[in-house]
Design an enzyme around this catalytic site. Structure first.
Site, short mmCIF file in Angstrom:
data_model
loop_
_atom_site.label_atom_id
_atom_site.label_comp_id
_atom_site.label_asym_id
_atom_site.label_seq_id
_atom_site.Cartn_x
_atom_site.Cartn_y
_atom_site.Cartn_z
N ALA A 133 40.02 30.85 33.38
CA ALA A 133 41.00 30.59 34.43
C ALA A 133 40.27 30.53 35.77
O ALA A 133 39.31 31.26 35.99
CB ALA A 133 42.06 31.69 34.47
N ALA A 135 41.22 30.27 40.01
CA ALA A 135 42.26 30.29 41.04
C ALA A 135 41.59 30.21 42.41
O ALA A 135 40.37 30.10 42.53
CB ALA A 135 43.10 31.56 40.91
N SER A 136 42.41 30.28 43.46
CA SER A 136 41.90 30.05 44.80
C SER A 136 40.97 31.17 45.27
O SER A 136 40.03 30.92 46.03
CB SER A 136 43.06 29.91 45.79
OG SER A 136 43.93 31.02 45.69
N ILE A 137 41.21 32.40 44.81
CA ILE A 137 40.37 33.52 45.25
C ILE A 137 39.26 33.84 44.26
O ILE A 137 38.17 34.25 44.65
CB ILE A 137 41.24 34.76 45.52
CG1 ILE A 137 42.09 34.53 46.77
CG2 ILE A 137 40.41 36.02 45.69
CD1 ILE A 137 42.95 35.71 47.18
N GLN A 139 37.78 33.55 39.73
CA GLN A 139 37.93 33.00 38.38
C GLN A 139 37.60 34.08 37.35
O GLN A 139 36.98 35.09 37.67
CB GLN A 139 37.04 31.77 38.20
CG GLN A 139 35.56 32.01 38.28
CD GLN A 139 34.78 30.68 38.32
OE1 GLN A 139 35.19 29.71 38.94
NE2 GLN A 139 33.63 30.65 37.65
N VAL A 140 38.04 33.83 36.10
CA VAL A 140 37.94 34.85 35.05
C VAL A 140 37.07 34.33 33.91
O VAL A 140 37.26 33.22 33.42
CB VAL A 140 39.34 35.24 34.53
CG1 VAL A 140 39.22 36.31 33.44
CG2 VAL A 140 40.23 35.72 35.66
N LYS A 154 36.81 39.27 36.28
CA LYS A 154 37.31 38.48 37.41
C LYS A 154 36.28 38.53 38.53
O LYS A 154 35.88 39.62 38.97
CB LYS A 154 38.65 39.03 37.90
CG LYS A 154 39.28 38.20 39.01
CD LYS A 154 40.54 38.83 39.57
CE LYS A 154 41.71 38.66 38.65
NZ LYS A 154 42.98 39.07 39.32
N ASP A 289 55.22 40.65 40.27
CA ASP A 289 55.12 39.22 39.95
C ASP A 289 55.13 39.01 38.43
O ASP A 289 54.15 38.52 37.86
CB ASP A 289 53.84 38.65 40.57
CG ASP A 289 53.81 37.13 40.52
OD1 ASP A 289 54.89 36.52 40.41
OD2 ASP A 289 52.71 36.55 40.62
#
Length: 559
Positions: A133, A135-137, A139-140, A154, A289
């Site tokens: 994965a 993302a903007s901040i 990755q994993v 992460k 969330d």
């Protein structure tokens, strides 16, 4: 200093201005002196009419997506703040997705070495160079520790922290300029909004905070085999690297795979709700969330919660306010709902109470006749929070997170089981809240706390009265009457008197019952009245007095 920072970030200002113009917000650029120095080409202002046919929320979403990670994350956080923004804009911001390319494996190796003080090959038995994965901040990646545990790693995107801080600095500057020039910016308190969203975003840059959140929820379900939370490996975790247990399950969004693997979707839906309600209403610390990507169906039938970057907290007073709201919704009482909303938020002096009461009555009409068991709890709560926002009632952030989490999880569980009754599953937790609220020990503690506060106030009263008289004598007095504050003060006094009455009656009952029991034990025959033991009659009268008092207090809604 301010001018120096503006010059240093001039290219970023140009990018922001260009994105605003392209999506129909050129009036902001034209009305801001700062952008006059940017030498923007006139062609940017052409072709805007076509764009302006879209809604404001949709155009704002396009601007945010174009401007990158900082703005996307701020938009996602803002989508939880229905107190700050209109509902149509919140709905558009909820559609924001992280769509970024992963960064190279060589950079991953550099970050891990810098943060953990060792090479990946030395720290992990295996490490997949391809992320699962991005993302903007961060990755994993998947890996295996030297001790054999499979882990998800992460890793924060390189350079993201300084880039975010630069963008936040620019946004704070623009908010200051906008409030000086635009009425809408002052109405939405743009500087305060940016400051609050910035605090939430900066917390997400520290993975250790997410790790502690994960640990706290894991402790709530220790010993419960039906709820799983990843274990954090703290020896391999830092602010920019988070190593946690890899939970291999099926995301609840993968419906076809759930069916293919024979998952009991009805049981899974109930398990998700039970776990989240326990977090919210028992533990007071919850996953804020719970979207389908953060919930996994495990092979053994358990549900797993992952990604604790966003959490909410419910204090005891917030639980009380929420229980008041639920009771008022059940009774469909306009006054009860209004009192609950006022207790939940900060009410300014200029709130038009008649208009607020009318809007609450409109909401009551919307749900009138709908059985409580069939009501959408999340929708009802968010309707009320939206009403509060329209009247400038500032609701605590955690209440808003609660409303958004309820609405999100309702969508998740209804997709799994369309016949599920969310309110019915929430009922036991509501009853537990009420029992806890009226537990004698807690009532006594509340009475003692309030009595101590007002005792301190009374002790200071002579000195303050003397100071006031001196001010009056010197002709320096200025009289201001604030009715809302007086009303809050009187309501608090009313609650204290009710609690004291409750305590006195309980004490009187105890004394009467003790006297009857002692008298009966000393007498060779039990005292009779109309052939009924006096102790039974005394007990009945005491219980009737208690019931009458509780009925009067509940009816007033002030305890």
């Amino acid at each position: 200093m301010l001018i120096g920072r503006q010059i240093r970030h001039m290219n970023r200002y140009r990018e922001i201005a260009a994105a605003l113009i392209r999506h129909g917000f050129g009036f902001i650029v034209e009305g801001t002196e700062l952008f006059h120095a940017l030498s923007l080409p006139a062609r940017l202002f052409r072709g805007v009419r076509e764009v302006e046919r879209k809604s404001v929320g949709e155009r704002l979403r396009y601007v945010i997506q174009e401007l990158g990670p900082t703005f996307v994350k701020l938009g996602q956080i803002a989508s939880t703040r229905s107190d700050m923004l209109p509902g149509d804009i919140v709905a558009e911001l909820s559609k924001l997705q992280d769509q970024v390319e992963p960064f190279p494996y060589a950079v991953v190796e550099e970050i891990v070495a810098a943060e953990l003080g060792g090479r990946i090959a030395d720290l992990f038995a295996s490490f997949d160079p391809q992320p699962i994965a991005a993302a903007s901040i961060g990755q994993v990646h998947l890996g295996t520790l030297r001790t054999g545990e499979r882990v998800a790693v992460k890793i924060q995107r390189p350079g993201i922290a300084p880039a975010i801080r630069t963008d936040l600095e620019i946004l704070r500057n623009l908010a200051t300029i906008a409030e000086a020039r635009f009425e809408w910016a002052r109405r939405y308190q743009l500087q305060g909004m940016i400051a609050e969203l910035s605090r939430a975003l900066l917390q997400e840059l520290d993975y250790q905070i997410e790790g502690r959140n994960t640990d706290q929820v894991a402790r709530q379900f220790k010993g419960d085999p039906k709820v799983r939370v990843p274990v954090i490996h703290w020896k391999q975790t830092s602010k920019r690297v988070l190593v946690m247990e890899y939970l291999e399950g099926v995301k609840v969004s993968e419906r076809e795979r759930l069916v293919r693997e024979g998952v009991d979707r009805k049981a899974l839906a109930e398990r998700i709700l039970h776990a989240l309600f326990r977090q919210m209403f028992v533990e007071g610390f919850f996953h804020a969330d719970p979207h389908p990507g953060n919930l996994l169906a495990m092979p053994d039938g358990a549900v797993a919660f992952i990604d604790f970057g966003m959490v909410g907290r419910m204090t005891e007073s917030m639980k009380e306010s929420f229980s008041d709201l639920i009771i008022a919704l059940m009774r469909q009482s306009t006054e009860g709902i209004l009192k609950a909303v006022l207790r939940m938020g900060l009410v300014s002096d200029d709130v038009p109470m008649d208009e607020l009461r009318r809007d609450v009555e409109d909401l009551r009409t919307k749900y009138y006749g709908v059985p409580f068991s069939e009501m959408s709890l999340g929708e009802a709560v968010n309707d009320l929070l939206d009403t509060a926002r329209r009247h400038n009632i500032r609701i605590p952030t955690d209440f808003l997170l609660l409303g958004k989490a309820l609405l999100t999880v309702e969508g998740v569980v209804v997709a799994l089981d369309p016949d599920i009754s969310i309110v019915s599953l929430a009922e036991p937790f509501g009853l537990r809240l009420l029992r806890e609220r009226f537990r004698p020990k807690r009532v006594a503690a509340a009475v003692w706390r309030d009595a101590s506060e007002y005792g301190d106030l009374l002790a200071k009263l002579p000195k303050q009265a003397n100071e006031l008289m001196n001010v009056v004598k010197n002709g320096q007095a200025r009289l201001e009457i604030s009715v809302p504050e007086l009303d809050v003060f009187l309501r608090k006094l009313d609650r204290i008197s009710n609690r004291l009455s409750f305590s006195v009656v309980m004490l009187a009952i105890s004394i009467v019952m003790a006297g009857l029991i002692v008298g009966s034990s000393l007498s060779s025959q039990p005292g009779l009245l109309l052939n009924v033991p006096a102790i039974i009659i005394g007990f009945g009268i005491a219980m009737a007095m208690l019931a009458w008092l509780l009925f009067a207090i509940f009816k007033s809604g002030r305890f």
